[in-house]
Scaffold this active site. Structure first.
Site, short mmCIF file in Angstrom:
data_model
loop_
_atom_site.label_atom_id
_atom_site.label_comp_id
_atom_site.label_asym_id
_atom_site.label_seq_id
_atom_site.Cartn_x
_atom_site.Cartn_y
_atom_site.Cartn_z
N ARG A 50 60.59 62.26 13.51
CA ARG A 50 59.76 63.41 13.17
C ARG A 50 58.72 63.01 12.14
O ARG A 50 57.56 63.44 12.18
CB ARG A 50 60.63 64.56 12.64
CG ARG A 50 59.80 65.70 12.03
CD ARG A 50 60.63 66.94 11.75
NE ARG A 50 61.90 66.67 11.10
CZ ARG A 50 62.05 66.39 9.80
NH1 ARG A 50 61.01 66.32 9.00
NH2 ARG A 50 63.26 66.17 9.31
N TYR A 103 38.97 80.88 21.73
CA TYR A 103 40.17 80.79 22.57
C TYR A 103 41.14 81.90 22.20
O TYR A 103 41.41 82.15 21.02
CB TYR A 103 40.80 79.41 22.41
CG TYR A 103 42.15 79.30 23.08
CD1 TYR A 103 42.32 79.64 24.41
CD2 TYR A 103 43.26 78.85 22.37
CE1 TYR A 103 43.56 79.55 25.02
CE2 TYR A 103 44.50 78.75 22.97
CZ TYR A 103 44.63 79.10 24.30
OH TYR A 103 45.86 79.02 24.90
N ASP A 175 36.66 73.04 16.67
CA ASP A 175 37.47 72.78 17.85
C ASP A 175 36.58 72.05 18.86
O ASP A 175 35.65 72.63 19.42
CB ASP A 175 37.99 74.10 18.43
CG ASP A 175 38.96 73.89 19.59
OD1 ASP A 175 38.85 72.85 20.28
OD2 ASP A 175 39.80 74.78 19.83
N LYS A 200 44.00 68.82 27.24
CA LYS A 200 42.84 69.02 28.10
C LYS A 200 42.19 67.68 28.46
O LYS A 200 42.82 66.85 29.09
CB LYS A 200 41.87 69.99 27.43
CG LYS A 200 42.54 71.27 26.88
CD LYS A 200 43.33 72.05 27.91
CE LYS A 200 43.71 73.45 27.47
NZ LYS A 200 44.62 73.54 26.32
#
Length: 380
Positions: A50, A103, A175, A200
């Site tokens: 992690r 978004y 973004d 994406k």
């Protein structure tokens, strides 16, 4: 590696062939923990997956390099990256400015979650620098920008908005998911942080979910790294590997995405059933000049408004054969969606509500003749 070309960095940044085996590709380090040479004796800084994983470390260095940034951090999704940067930058009582076209997931997180913790926000058009300046208050700590926006493909002038944000004592987050670092590098224009849904275009094959943040601010990166480890929304090593595999071909894929989108725009723009085409590459697009200044090309995303309204939009979505009706974008295959009922349903009734005659197209890299034929038959 800032003196090297984009594709060279995309293929090589973050990794040299392994000394022991000569492996050209970074291995998938599928280990949840790492042996230590005595208490506190970590090997190369690794103790628990992690906190850090060798495969993820290479991905983070690679994304930072292609964005011309210094520090990169990987996350389990684009929304996990968004959540981390909001928590790193904001405290109860703070204020941020968001686009009036953003978004739906970003809006939902800010409006439904962060508002419960005393975070206030104002909405402003991304293309109106004066409106963004007017929306700022003495409590504004963050200006959030998408350019091009999702789904209306509006364009914000990154350099001008960075000046406005910094003059007001705020940081600018961009973004860059739609444009990708191949077409646009916001840090070069004054942004403080870049966020990606690596699901994406960076991954590019619709087979992995992830997110990333890149900055040149050492303290901001330290704050983000603390949350990355403390909250634990990190990508697994196989996710990191798949994302890096996609990045290696980003430049050649984006050229084909852009080629196909530009050709399809001409067809859509001349079709009688299409009321308007939203694409920054069109000379009459209100953001065309800004996009031409800060982008290499205009991207693979197109939005259209149908002359027949909502029913025509839904019919268009239902009738395509090569364009798959699905959420997400940026993969090699072409996708179509109705934002108002799908990705942006959370904006209904708000200042960010999208038109119900809007259809969003993620143009893939198939043969353009087939994509044109599919759109023409779907429009009837």
């Amino acid at each position: 590696m800032t003196d090297q070309g984009f594709s060279t960095k995309a293929i090589h940044a973050g990794w040299d062939p392994e000394a022991r085996t000569g492996a050209v590709n970074v291995p998938i380090y599928a280990s949840s923990t790492f042996a230590q040479d005595g208490v506190g004796g970590m090997r190369d800084g690794f103790e628990y997956a992690r906190t850090g994983n060798p495969t993820r470390r290479v991905l983070e260095a690679n994304i930072a390099a292609i964005e011309n940034g210094t520090y990169g951090r990987g996350f389990a999704s684009g929304m996990a990256a968004t959540d981390a940067i909001l928590r790193a930058a904001l405290r109860p009582g703070d204020h941020l400015v968001i686009p009036n076209d953003a978004y739906g997931g970003t809006f939902r997180l800010i409006d439904k979650v962060f508002s419960q913790w005393g975070i206030e926000y104002s909405v402003a058009p991304v293309a109106d620098v004066d409106a963004i300046a007017a929306a700022m208050t003495p409590k504004t700590k963050l200006v959030w920008l998408e350019t091009p926006t999702n789904p209306l493909l509006n364009v914000g002038d990154i350099a001008a908005i960075a000046d406005v944000a910094h003059a007001g004592g705020a940081k600018l987050v961009v973004d860059n998911t739609f444009a990708t670092p191949y077409l646009q590098r916001p840090l070069d224009s004054g942004a403080d942080v870049v966020v990606h849904s690596t699901t994406k275009y960076l991954g590019g094959h619709s087979d992995v979910v992830g997110g990333a943040l890149v900055t040149n601010d050492e303290q901001f990166d330290a704050d983000i790294a603390f949350l990355q480890n403390g909250a634990g929304a990190v990508p697994g090593p196989f996710d990191a590997y798949l994302t890096m595999r996609g990045i290696k071909t980003l430049a050649v894929r984006m050229e084909r995405h852009c080629d196909n989108a530009e050709a399809l725009v001409q067809v859509l723009n001349a079709h009688p059933k299409v009321a308007s085409v939203l694409y920054p590459g069109l000379a009459d697009h209100p953001g065309h000049d800004a996009a031409a200044r800060q982008m290499k090309r205009f991207g693979g995303m197109i939005s259209v408004r149908l002359a027949g309204g909502r029913e025509a939009a839904l019919d268009f979505c239902a009738r395509t054969e090569i364009f798959t009706l699905a959420e997400s974008l940026g993969g090699i295959e072409s996708l179509i969606e109705h934002p108002g009922a799908m990705t942006h349903a959370s904006t209904a009734g708000s200042l960010l509500e999208v038109p119900d005659d809007l259809v969003r197209l993620s143009v893939g890299i198939e043969d353009i003749e087939d994509l044109v034929a599919d759109v023409e038959q779907a429009l009837g």
